[in-house]
Write a protein that holds these residues in place. Sequence first.
Motif, short mmCIF file in Angstrom:
data_model
loop_
_atom_site.label_atom_id
_atom_site.label_comp_id
_atom_site.label_asym_id
_atom_site.label_seq_id
_atom_site.Cartn_x
_atom_site.Cartn_y
_atom_site.Cartn_z
N GLU A 5 39.77 -72.66 -11.31
CA GLU A 5 40.06 -72.35 -9.81
C GLU A 5 39.97 -70.90 -9.72
O GLU A 5 39.23 -70.62 -8.41
CB GLU A 5 41.64 -72.68 -9.69
CG GLU A 5 42.48 -72.06 -8.74
CD GLU A 5 41.67 -72.87 -7.25
OE1 GLU A 5 41.94 -72.40 -6.02
OE2 GLU A 5 41.09 -73.77 -7.26
N ARG A 8 36.37 -70.88 -8.72
CA ARG A 8 36.05 -71.48 -7.67
C ARG A 8 36.36 -70.35 -6.56
O ARG A 8 35.66 -70.38 -5.33
CB ARG A 8 37.09 -72.72 -7.31
CG ARG A 8 36.61 -73.62 -6.14
CD ARG A 8 37.48 -74.59 -5.83
NE ARG A 8 38.78 -74.02 -5.36
CZ ARG A 8 39.13 -73.28 -4.27
NH1 ARG A 8 38.23 -73.12 -3.46
NH2 ARG A 8 40.46 -72.95 -4.20
N GLN A 9 37.52 -69.78 -6.63
CA GLN A 9 37.95 -68.89 -5.53
C GLN A 9 36.74 -67.77 -5.56
O GLN A 9 36.33 -67.13 -4.56
CB GLN A 9 39.38 -68.14 -5.70
CG GLN A 9 40.41 -69.33 -5.37
CD GLN A 9 41.69 -68.62 -5.50
OE1 GLN A 9 41.97 -67.74 -6.10
NE2 GLN A 9 42.64 -69.85 -5.32
N HIS A 10 36.27 -66.96 -6.69
CA HIS A 10 35.21 -66.13 -6.56
C HIS A 10 34.20 -66.70 -6.03
O HIS A 10 33.48 -65.82 -5.21
CB HIS A 10 34.95 -65.69 -8.16
CG HIS A 10 35.91 -64.68 -8.74
ND1 HIS A 10 35.63 -63.86 -9.75
CD2 HIS A 10 37.19 -64.38 -8.63
CE1 HIS A 10 36.55 -63.22 -10.20
NE2 HIS A 10 37.59 -63.46 -9.29
N GLU A 12 33.71 -68.83 -3.65
CA GLU A 12 34.21 -68.97 -2.18
C GLU A 12 34.13 -67.72 -1.53
O GLU A 12 33.84 -67.49 -0.34
CB GLU A 12 35.51 -69.61 -2.02
CG GLU A 12 35.58 -70.30 -0.73
CD GLU A 12 36.81 -71.38 -0.88
OE1 GLU A 12 37.31 -71.74 0.52
OE2 GLU A 12 37.48 -71.59 -1.76
N ILE A 13 34.86 -66.63 -2.22
CA ILE A 13 34.91 -65.23 -1.48
C ILE A 13 33.51 -64.88 -1.57
O ILE A 13 33.20 -64.08 -0.51
CB ILE A 13 35.85 -64.32 -2.54
CG1 ILE A 13 37.26 -64.97 -2.43
CG2 ILE A 13 35.59 -62.88 -2.15
CD1 ILE A 13 38.24 -64.37 -3.29
N LEU A 43 41.95 -66.62 2.15
CA LEU A 43 41.34 -66.78 0.97
C LEU A 43 41.64 -65.69 0.13
O LEU A 43 42.21 -65.82 -1.01
CB LEU A 43 39.70 -67.15 1.29
CG LEU A 43 39.11 -67.30 -0.18
CD1 LEU A 43 39.46 -68.41 -0.73
CD2 LEU A 43 37.51 -67.25 0.34
N HIS A 47 43.89 -65.59 -3.38
CA HIS A 47 43.13 -65.21 -4.59
C HIS A 47 43.85 -63.97 -5.13
O HIS A 47 44.10 -64.17 -6.59
CB HIS A 47 41.81 -64.75 -4.30
CG HIS A 47 40.93 -64.32 -5.40
ND1 HIS A 47 40.83 -65.20 -6.50
CD2 HIS A 47 40.70 -63.13 -5.96
CE1 HIS A 47 40.15 -64.55 -7.36
NE2 HIS A 47 39.99 -63.37 -7.12
#
Length: 145
Positions: A5, A8-10, A12-13, A43, A47
């Motif tokens: 997760e 995934r956030q990295h 997306e950012i 986001l 995060h």
Amino acid sequence: MDLDELQRQHDEIEAMIARFHQAIADENIPQRLGPLRWQFARLLMAHLALEDRIFYPNMQRQPHEKLRGTAARLESEMAPMASDFAAYMARWSDDRIEREWADFCRETREMLAGILNRLQKEEGLLMPLLFDAGLIESSRIRRAG
């Protein structure tokens, strides 16, 4: 600790940072960025909260001393990011962005560079230590600093 997760956030950012760079590429043509800015804000703040509440506290419980020390150093270096970003969002209303587009573009590039630097430090410094500590496989290490 869900490293998938976090990664995934990295990702997306980083994708949103690329979208921002496209939107502010021309300092002479103001763009309407309200939806993009607020989507990015949601986001990023989610995060940062994940890191502050789960990731970094988990790093401090690991037996691997270098991992704990590096995580503590990165956490303290990056502590003001949430408040700095909130101040940036408050400073730049839609009206002000339109009036001071070139200044907004410059400040936004600086802010985005700081966020990208943080992601790269985490991935370049912490991921190899997570591997050394046996917490991830080597295939998870994507960057070298």
